[in-house]
Scaffold this active site. Structure first.
Site, PDB file in Angstrom:
ATOM      1  N   MET A  30     -34.952  15.479 -11.477  1.00 20.17           N
ATOM      2  CA  MET A  30     -33.769  16.349 -11.388  1.00 20.17           C
ATOM      3  C   MET A  30     -33.216  16.628 -12.789  1.00 20.17           C
ATOM      4  O   MET A  30     -32.077  17.079 -12.925  1.00 20.17           O
ATOM      5  CB  MET A  30     -32.702  15.710 -10.511  1.00 20.17           C
ATOM      6  CG  MET A  30     -33.189  15.540  -9.064  1.00 20.17           C
ATOM      7  SD  MET A  30     -31.855  15.461  -7.860  1.00 20.17           S
ATOM      8  CE  MET A  30     -30.996  14.004  -8.395  1.00 20.17           C
ATOM      9  N   GLY A  36     -36.510   6.516 -18.711  1.00 20.95           N
ATOM     10  CA  GLY A  36     -37.150   6.210 -17.421  1.00 20.95           C
ATOM     11  C   GLY A  36     -38.071   7.340 -17.000  1.00 20.95           C
ATOM     12  O   GLY A  36     -39.228   7.119 -16.610  1.00 20.95           O
ATOM     13  N   HIS A  37     -37.566   8.570 -17.090  1.00 19.40           N
ATOM     14  CA  HIS A  37     -38.399   9.736 -16.768  1.00 19.40           C
ATOM     15  C   HIS A  37     -39.590   9.816 -17.736  1.00 19.40           C
ATOM     16  O   HIS A  37     -40.721  10.092 -17.337  1.00 19.40           O
ATOM     17  CB  HIS A  37     -37.594  11.033 -16.895  1.00 19.40           C
ATOM     18  CG  HIS A  37     -36.408  11.124 -15.984  1.00 19.40           C
ATOM     19  ND1 HIS A  37     -35.113  11.106 -16.444  1.00 19.40           N
ATOM     20  CD2 HIS A  37     -36.311  11.259 -14.635  1.00 19.40           C
ATOM     21  CE1 HIS A  37     -34.277  11.226 -15.425  1.00 19.40           C
ATOM     22  NE2 HIS A  37     -34.973  11.318 -14.314  1.00 19.40           N
ATOM     23  N   GLN A 148     -40.194   3.289  -9.530  1.00 17.25           N
ATOM     24  CA  GLN A 148     -39.808   2.188  -8.634  1.00 17.25           C
ATOM     25  C   GLN A 148     -38.286   2.042  -8.569  1.00 17.25           C
ATOM     26  O   GLN A 148     -37.751   1.420  -7.665  1.00 17.25           O
ATOM     27  CB  GLN A 148     -40.469   0.893  -9.147  1.00 17.25           C
ATOM     28  CG  GLN A 148     -40.093  -0.379  -8.406  1.00 17.25           C
ATOM     29  CD  GLN A 148     -40.589  -0.395  -6.967  1.00 17.25           C
ATOM     30  OE1 GLN A 148     -41.431   0.403  -6.582  1.00 17.25           O
ATOM     31  NE2 GLN A 148     -40.050  -1.304  -6.158  1.00 17.25           N
ATOM     32  N   LYS A 149     -37.589   2.649  -9.544  1.00 19.73           N
ATOM     33  CA  LYS A 149     -36.113   2.651  -9.504  1.00 19.73           C
ATOM     34  C   LYS A 149     -35.625   3.102  -8.131  1.00 19.73           C
ATOM     35  O   LYS A 149     -34.677   2.571  -7.576  1.00 19.73           O
ATOM     36  CB  LYS A 149     -35.599   3.597 -10.592  1.00 19.73           C
ATOM     37  CG  LYS A 149     -34.163   4.060 -10.450  1.00 19.73           C
ATOM     38  CD  LYS A 149     -33.224   3.069 -11.084  1.00 19.73           C
ATOM     39  CE  LYS A 149     -31.763   3.294 -10.717  1.00 19.73           C
ATOM     40  NZ  LYS A 149     -31.328   4.650 -10.607  1.00 19.73           N
TER      41      LYS A 149
HETATM   42  P1  AMP Z   1     -34.377  11.697 -10.712  1.00 21.62           P
HETATM   43  O1  AMP Z   1     -34.337  12.681 -11.830  1.00 21.62           O
HETATM   44  O2  AMP Z   1     -33.259  10.722 -10.699  1.00 21.62           O
HETATM   45  O3  AMP Z   1     -34.626  12.352  -9.366  1.00 21.62           O
HETATM   46  O4  AMP Z   1     -35.662  10.813 -10.966  1.00 21.62           O
HETATM   47  C1  AMP Z   1     -36.933  11.391 -11.146  1.00 21.62           C
HETATM   48  C2  AMP Z   1     -37.965  10.304 -11.147  1.00 21.62           C
HETATM   49  O5  AMP Z   1     -37.690   9.387 -12.202  1.00 21.62           O
HETATM   50  C3  AMP Z   1     -37.951   9.470  -9.840  1.00 21.62           C
HETATM   51  O6  AMP Z   1     -39.278   9.174  -9.464  1.00 21.62           O
HETATM   52  C4  AMP Z   1     -37.199   8.241 -10.249  1.00 21.62           C
HETATM   53  O7  AMP Z   1     -37.523   7.102  -9.481  1.00 21.62           O
HETATM   54  C5  AMP Z   1     -37.634   8.079 -11.684  1.00 21.62           C
HETATM   55  N1  AMP Z   1     -36.676   7.259 -12.437  1.00 21.62           N
HETATM   56  C6  AMP Z   1     -35.335   7.436 -12.517  1.00 21.62           C
HETATM   57  N2  AMP Z   1     -34.777   6.447 -13.244  1.00 21.62           N
HETATM   58  C7  AMP Z   1     -35.787   5.625 -13.617  1.00 21.62           C
HETATM   59  C8  AMP Z   1     -35.859   4.415 -14.368  1.00 21.62           C
HETATM   60  N3  AMP Z   1     -34.760   3.843 -14.880  1.00 21.62           N
HETATM   61  N4  AMP Z   1     -37.065   3.846 -14.548  1.00 21.62           N
HETATM   62  C9  AMP Z   1     -38.188   4.415 -14.034  1.00 21.62           C
HETATM   63  N5  AMP Z   1     -38.189   5.552 -13.307  1.00 21.62           N
HETATM   64  C10 AMP Z   1     -37.004   6.143 -13.107  1.00 21.62           C
END
Ligand code: AMP
Length: 281
Positions: A30, A36-37, A148-149
């Protein structure tokens, strides 16, 4: 690196790449990209010829009183992160191009999505399954990487891929944390200074629970320990702690090493930010 906004252009490009025998990896996000991303991009990069990152704040996975409007949108900075991590295509569509005004088709998973976050966010996983399915159809990936978050999201999506025979390999990357243990999240920036200072305790108490689980196998005792510990500080309003099977997300009364997940959601009382975290025992 190219940026594509139009879903049809992405689909056409992806179909051509696949016809040339190229392998495609997709990392759905998003946006508001953080380390993390980026870690997911680094995992995906060697797995394919072409790496696609989608940046799309998906409206259908937000409930009516959630943070859709205020969710940070930082596409220019996101492009730089993608460029630095070897991304070939950034897909950044507009809402109107993804969802038809009278869209009436959604994808529902009915088992893994029931507990945990599904309880307080009843339409969340329907939105996630629908958008990921849609992104798979547009980006035509051979492999997709998730974090895995969002452990329940991983379980729900793996079930969807299995049940619908979707030809995508699902890869999961570990949780990336700040040096003090707080899991990286785009929502951490909503935290007040006091909340930010306290927030690492969520991970610390998960670690403490994992230690306790070496000698105590009763899930109820372990869960109570976590709730009591966080309850000491008024800045935390724990929403749930659930000890579940890592694949099914169904309650695990007893710990099964390597296969039991402890997942928590905590509401921070000053900013009302909702944080999630988890640990596999
Ligand atoms: P989001 O943008 O929050 O929808 O996350 C996109 C992807 O990044 C999803 O697969 C999340 O699980 C992953 N993600 C978000 N935060 C972390 C993190 N701290 N460590 C690893 N992956 C993450």
């Amino acid at each position: 690196m190219i940026v594509i906004h139009d879903p049809k252009v992405l689909q056409q490009t992806a179909l051509e790449l696949r016809a040339q025998g190229k392998k495609i990896a997709l990392v759905p996000t998003m946006g508001n990209l953080h380390a993390g991303h980026a870690s997911l991009m680094d995992i995906a990069r060697p797995l394919a010829d072409v790496l696609i990152v989608s940046v799309f704040v998906n409206p259908t996975q937000f409930g009516p009183n959630e943070d859709y409007d205020k969710y940070p949108r930082t596409l220019e900075a996101d492009k730089q992160v993608c460029e630095a991590h070897g991304v070939n295509i950034v897909f950044a569509p507009a809402n109107e191009s993804i969802y038809f005004p009278d869209a009436s088709t959604f994808v529902n998973e009915h088992a893994c999505s029931q507990g945990l976050c599904g309880r307080s966010r009843p339409i969340h996983f329907r939105g996630v399954c629908t958008v990921v399915n849609l992104l798979f159809n547009l980006a035509q990936p051979n492999v997709a990487v998730f974090g895995q978050k969002d452990a329940q999201q991983v379980a729900v999506l793996k079930r969807m891929v299995r049940d619908l025979h979707i030809p995508v390999e699902m890869v999961v990357g570990p949780i990336v944390r700040e040096s003090d243990g707080l899991a990286l999240s785009s929502r951490n920036q909503y935290l007040t200074a006091r909340e930010r200072a306290a927030a690492p305790q969520i991970n610390a108490e998960l670690q403490a629970l994992a230690d306790l689980a070496k000698t105590e196998s009763d899930s109820k005792v372990l869960a109570k320990h976590f709730m009591d510990a966080l309850g000491q500080d008024a800045v935390f309003e724990p929403e749930y702690i659930e000890i579940v099977n890592n694949s099914t997300m169904l309650p695990a009364d007893k710990i099964e090493a390597g296969n039991t997940l402890v997942a928590v959601a905590v509401r921070m009382t000053e900013s009302r930010t909702r944080l999630i975290d988890n640990i596999v025992l």
